[in-house]
Design an enzyme around this catalytic site. Structure first.
Site, PDB file in Angstrom:
ATOM      1  N   GLY A   1      34.794  23.195  49.724  1.00 53.34           N
ATOM      2  CA  GLY A   1      34.512  24.272  50.964  1.00 53.34           C
ATOM      3  C   GLY A   1      35.405  24.564  51.909  1.00 53.34           C
ATOM      4  O   GLY A   1      35.246  25.388  52.626  1.00 53.34           O
ATOM      5  N   ALA A   2      36.756  23.603  51.696  1.00 55.40           N
ATOM      6  CA  ALA A   2      37.731  23.984  52.617  1.00 55.40           C
ATOM      7  C   ALA A   2      38.516  25.387  52.156  1.00 55.40           C
ATOM      8  O   ALA A   2      39.578  25.432  52.948  1.00 55.40           O
ATOM      9  CB  ALA A   2      38.801  22.810  52.591  1.00 55.40           C
ATOM     10  N   SER A   3      38.693  25.863  51.106  1.00 54.98           N
ATOM     11  CA  SER A   3      39.435  27.089  50.802  1.00 54.98           C
ATOM     12  C   SER A   3      38.546  27.960  49.688  1.00 54.98           C
ATOM     13  O   SER A   3      37.596  27.669  49.110  1.00 54.98           O
ATOM     14  CB  SER A   3      40.479  26.126  49.960  1.00 54.98           C
ATOM     15  OG  SER A   3      41.306  27.233  49.190  1.00 54.98           O
TER      16      SER A   3
ATOM     17  N   ILE B   1      36.768  30.181  47.389  1.00 48.96           N
ATOM     18  CA  ILE B   1      35.381  30.482  47.041  1.00 48.96           C
ATOM     19  C   ILE B   1      34.393  29.634  47.936  1.00 48.96           C
ATOM     20  O   ILE B   1      33.580  30.068  48.281  1.00 48.96           O
ATOM     21  CB  ILE B   1      35.086  30.383  45.630  1.00 48.96           C
ATOM     22  CG1 ILE B   1      35.730  31.377  44.851  1.00 48.96           C
ATOM     23  CG2 ILE B   1      33.286  30.651  45.345  1.00 48.96           C
ATOM     24  CD1 ILE B   1      35.427  31.246  43.359  1.00 48.96           C
TER      25      ILE B   1
ATOM     26  N   ASP C   1      35.222  18.147  50.864  1.00 49.50           N
ATOM     27  CA  ASP C   1      36.759  18.437  50.426  1.00 49.50           C
ATOM     28  C   ASP C   1      37.484  17.428  50.425  1.00 49.50           C
ATOM     29  O   ASP C   1      37.211  16.226  51.083  1.00 49.50           O
ATOM     30  CB  ASP C   1      37.140  19.856  50.997  1.00 49.50           C
ATOM     31  CG  ASP C   1      38.116  20.423  49.836  1.00 49.50           C
ATOM     32  OD1 ASP C   1      38.995  20.052  49.499  1.00 49.50           O
ATOM     33  OD2 ASP C   1      37.631  21.735  49.696  1.00 49.50           O
TER      34      ASP C   1
ATOM     35  N   VAL D   1      35.148  14.490  44.600  1.00 47.85           N
ATOM     36  CA  VAL D   1      33.855  14.560  43.591  1.00 47.85           C
ATOM     37  C   VAL D   1      34.052  13.726  42.435  1.00 47.85           C
ATOM     38  O   VAL D   1      33.137  13.501  41.750  1.00 47.85           O
ATOM     39  CB  VAL D   1      33.670  16.151  43.338  1.00 47.85           C
ATOM     40  CG1 VAL D   1      33.353  16.916  44.428  1.00 47.85           C
ATOM     41  CG2 VAL D   1      34.680  16.603  42.600  1.00 47.85           C
TER      42      VAL D   1
ATOM     43  N   ASN E   1      31.150  23.311  43.709  1.00 49.51           N
ATOM     44  CA  ASN E   1      32.103  24.293  43.547  1.00 49.51           C
ATOM     45  C   ASN E   1      33.465  23.764  43.425  1.00 49.51           C
ATOM     46  O   ASN E   1      34.354  24.495  43.107  1.00 49.51           O
ATOM     47  CB  ASN E   1      31.818  25.194  44.732  1.00 49.51           C
ATOM     48  CG  ASN E   1      33.117  26.123  45.013  1.00 49.51           C
ATOM     49  OD1 ASN E   1      33.178  27.071  44.033  1.00 49.51           O
ATOM     50  ND2 ASN E   1      33.897  25.910  45.812  1.00 49.51           N
TER      51      ASN E   1
ATOM     52  N   TYR F   1      40.505  23.274  30.944  1.00 46.53           N
ATOM     53  CA  TYR F   1      39.961  24.102  31.839  1.00 46.53           C
ATOM     54  C   TYR F   1      38.753  24.793  31.112  1.00 46.53           C
ATOM     55  O   TYR F   1      37.588  24.789  31.796  1.00 46.53           O
ATOM     56  CB  TYR F   1      40.782  24.949  32.576  1.00 46.53           C
ATOM     57  CG  TYR F   1      40.080  25.643  33.862  1.00 46.53           C
ATOM     58  CD1 TYR F   1      40.219  25.192  34.985  1.00 46.53           C
ATOM     59  CD2 TYR F   1      39.655  27.081  33.521  1.00 46.53           C
ATOM     60  CE1 TYR F   1      39.632  25.770  36.066  1.00 46.53           C
ATOM     61  CE2 TYR F   1      39.050  27.783  34.694  1.00 46.53           C
ATOM     62  CZ  TYR F   1      39.037  27.102  36.175  1.00 46.53           C
ATOM     63  OH  TYR F   1      38.441  27.758  36.861  1.00 46.53           O
TER      64      TYR F   1
ATOM     65  N   LYS G   1      34.825  24.225  32.099  1.00 49.39           N
ATOM     66  CA  LYS G   1      33.770  25.034  32.666  1.00 49.39           C
ATOM     67  C   LYS G   1      32.444  25.177  31.631  1.00 49.39           C
ATOM     68  O   LYS G   1      31.390  25.438  32.118  1.00 49.39           O
ATOM     69  CB  LYS G   1      34.482  26.535  32.951  1.00 49.39           C
ATOM     70  CG  LYS G   1      35.459  26.255  33.989  1.00 49.39           C
ATOM     71  CD  LYS G   1      34.829  25.610  35.337  1.00 49.39           C
ATOM     72  CE  LYS G   1      35.571  25.633  36.497  1.00 49.39           C
ATOM     73  NZ  LYS G   1      35.062  25.160  37.783  1.00 49.39           N
TER      74      LYS G   1
HETATM   75  N1  NAD Z   1      39.570  31.672  41.567  1.00 52.07           N
HETATM   76  C1  NAD Z   1      39.380  32.237  40.555  1.00 52.07           C
HETATM   77  O1  NAD Z   1      39.874  33.172  39.972  1.00 52.07           O
HETATM   78  C2  NAD Z   1      38.413  31.228  39.820  1.00 52.07           C
HETATM   79  C3  NAD Z   1      37.627  31.919  38.731  1.00 52.07           C
HETATM   80  C4  NAD Z   1      36.601  31.183  37.927  1.00 52.07           C
HETATM   81  C5  NAD Z   1      36.211  30.027  38.371  1.00 52.07           C
HETATM   82  N2  NAD Z   1      36.894  29.432  39.696  1.00 52.07           N
HETATM   83  C6  NAD Z   1      36.178  28.307  40.054  1.00 52.07           C
HETATM   84  O2  NAD Z   1      35.974  28.338  41.367  1.00 52.07           O
HETATM   85  C7  NAD Z   1      35.977  27.160  41.986  1.00 52.07           C
HETATM   86  C8  NAD Z   1      36.514  27.285  43.583  1.00 52.07           C
HETATM   87  O3  NAD Z   1      37.986  27.385  43.256  1.00 52.07           O
HETATM   88  P1  NAD Z   1      38.978  28.568  44.135  1.00 52.07           P
HETATM   89  O4  NAD Z   1      39.174  29.725  43.117  1.00 52.07           O
HETATM   90  O5  NAD Z   1      38.179  28.824  45.347  1.00 52.07           O
HETATM   91  O6  NAD Z   1      40.234  27.523  44.529  1.00 52.07           O
HETATM   92  P2  NAD Z   1      40.519  26.814  45.614  1.00 52.07           P
HETATM   93  O7  NAD Z   1      41.656  26.139  45.208  1.00 52.07           O
HETATM   94  O8  NAD Z   1      40.771  27.873  46.824  1.00 52.07           O
HETATM   95  O9  NAD Z   1      39.460  25.863  46.003  1.00 52.07           O
HETATM   96  C9  NAD Z   1      39.311  24.803  45.482  1.00 52.07           C
HETATM   97  C10 NAD Z   1      38.756  23.619  46.367  1.00 52.07           C
HETATM   98  O10 NAD Z   1      38.242  22.457  45.550  1.00 52.07           O
HETATM   99  C11 NAD Z   1      38.751  21.389  46.437  1.00 52.07           C
HETATM  100  N3  NAD Z   1      39.020  20.182  45.433  1.00 52.07           N
HETATM  101  C12 NAD Z   1      39.886  20.112  44.280  1.00 52.07           C
HETATM  102  N4  NAD Z   1      39.544  18.750  43.814  1.00 52.07           N
HETATM  103  C13 NAD Z   1      38.584  18.204  44.758  1.00 52.07           C
HETATM  104  C14 NAD Z   1      37.996  17.039  44.600  1.00 52.07           C
HETATM  105  N5  NAD Z   1      38.356  15.953  43.625  1.00 52.07           N
HETATM  106  N6  NAD Z   1      36.949  16.852  45.420  1.00 52.07           N
HETATM  107  C15 NAD Z   1      36.703  17.532  46.298  1.00 52.07           C
HETATM  108  N7  NAD Z   1      37.237  18.839  46.507  1.00 52.07           N
HETATM  109  C16 NAD Z   1      38.214  19.095  45.501  1.00 52.07           C
HETATM  110  C17 NAD Z   1      40.166  21.835  47.034  1.00 52.07           C
HETATM  111  O11 NAD Z   1      40.746  20.823  47.817  1.00 52.07           O
HETATM  112  C18 NAD Z   1      39.988  23.214  47.379  1.00 52.07           C
HETATM  113  O12 NAD Z   1      39.626  23.208  48.689  1.00 52.07           O
HETATM  114  C19 NAD Z   1      36.782  26.206  41.257  1.00 52.07           C
HETATM  115  O13 NAD Z   1      35.646  25.459  40.434  1.00 52.07           O
HETATM  116  C20 NAD Z   1      37.245  26.844  40.302  1.00 52.07           C
HETATM  117  O14 NAD Z   1      37.693  26.533  38.821  1.00 52.07           O
HETATM  118  C21 NAD Z   1      37.859  30.071  40.413  1.00 52.07           C
END
Ligand code: NAD
Length: 305
Positions: free
Chosen positions: A48-50, A52, A71, A96, A122, A190, A194
């Site tokens: 939740g810190a970044s 989505i 997070d 997580v 997430n 990856y 998913k």
């Molecule tokens: N951005 C894209 O294009 C995209 C597309 C499809 C799916 N996703 C998925 O969306 C989700 C969110 O990613 P995002 O794109 O917002 O990226 P992001 O890097 O902005 O956010 C991911 C967050 O997960 C946290 N995180 C990572 N490892 C962790 C752990 N072990 N425990 C707790 N928190 C942890 C990170 O610190 C970060 O805040 C992910 O599951 C990613 O795979 C993203």
């Protein structure tokens, strides 16, 4: 939805006149999400810190929910919580990959607010996104990616269900990806992680449904969050940040015009989290502008009439 429609519309010689210009606001009202029914919900959002997760925390709070931002980025997580306000958001360090930390984040929600309504699993990582041949695949990277993206999600589902099932209420949402349905978008690690998210959602949907709880996946397509931008930097080291962003926002999409943003996923999550989705269970909500249903047939263009 149409309550009060007769009151605000009255016939006039020029057709329908709307009292005080209300028609447009009524239309907006009738389309607006019913935030009254969402107010007071309690959510844990991993990652939740970044990106989505952060956008979803803001959307939930805007609609009256209270959130735990779970997070591993402590400074960022605390800053996001402070921005959302101390009554609405709290940061909890939660890796997580460690089940006890996931359990603790869930317990914190219950301790602070008496229950957990929404669990948004997430948090995710890309892992080593470098293009490599099958023979060069690093299985340690596979384990790391699976530990966060798949095992971490299962831990979230398990502990959310622990507190939701006795109340016979709750919505669990898990972030998958378009890489869960198409094989060409990311690395095997990856993509497999998913696809595992979808498998988990489907595997537990029946059990939770009998307990009044719902579980669903959201599959976003490319959005320029830190995770995706890091992948671009690895794939295209010679290109600028602006070019990386353009690839994610334009080149990787089919839809022309609107640009996909983290807020689009936040609104999808809001729907799945809400009672408006009370009969939606075991679903994969793909948010991709149609990307995954459009596949060029790899043949010469047919003759036009
Ligand atoms: N951005 C894209 O294009 C995209 C597309 C499809 C799916 N996703 C998925 O969306 C989700 C969110 O990613 P995002 O794109 O917002 O990226 P992001 O890097 O902005 O956010 C991911 C967050 O997960 C946290 N995180 C990572 N490892 C962790 C752990 N072990 N425990 C707790 N928190 C942890 C990170 O610190 C970060 O805040 C992910 O599951 C990613 O795979 C993203």
């Amino acid at each position: 939805m149409f309550r009060g429609l007769q009151r605000v519309l009255r016939p006039a010689s020029s057709g329908f006149v709307v009292n005080g210009g209300f028609f447009s606001s009524l239309a907006a009202d009738s389309q607006r999400f019913d935030s009254v029914r969402f107010a007071g919900k309690v959510a844990v959002i991993t990652g939740g810190a970044s990106g989505i997760g952060k956008a979803t925390a803001a959307e939930f709070v805007r609609n009256g929910a209270r959130v735990i931002i779970a997070d591993v980025q402590d400074d960022l997580g605390r800053a996001v919580a402070a921005e959302l306000g101390p009554d609405a958001a709290r940061y909890a360090r939660c890796d997580v990959t460690d089940e006890t930390q996931v359990a603790a984040a869930v317990d914190l929600a219950v301790q602070l607010h008496g229950r957990l309504d929404v669990m948004f699993n997430n948090a995710g990582i890309g892992g080593d996104m470098a293009a490599s041949s099958l023979g060069a695949i690093d299985l340690a990277d596979f384990d790391r990616v699976m530990a966060v993206n798949a095992r971490g999600v299962l831990a979230g589902v398990k502990h959310a269900a622990r507190v939701m099932v006795p109340r016979r209420a709750g919505s669990i949402i898990c972030t998958a990806s378009t890489a869960s349905v198409l094989g060409s978008l990311a690395t095997p690690a990856y993509s497999a992680s998913k696809a595992a998210v979808l498998g988990l959602v489907r595997a537990v949907a029946a059990e939770v449904a009998r307990s009044g709880v719902r579980v669903n996946a959201i599959s976003p397509h490319a959005i320029p969050t830190p995770l995706a931008m890091a992948t671009m930097a690895q794939w295209f080291p010679d290109r600028s940040v602006e070019e990386h962003r353009r690839i994610l926002e334009r080149d990787m999409h089919e839809m022309v015009g609107p640009v996909m943003e983290a807020e689009d996923i936040a609104r999808a999550a809001l729907y799945l989290a809400s009672d408006e989705a009370k009969y939606v269970n075991g679903h994969n909500l793909v948010v991709d502008g149609g990307y995954t249903v459009v596949k060029a047939p790899n043949m010469p263009a047919p003759a036009a009439r």
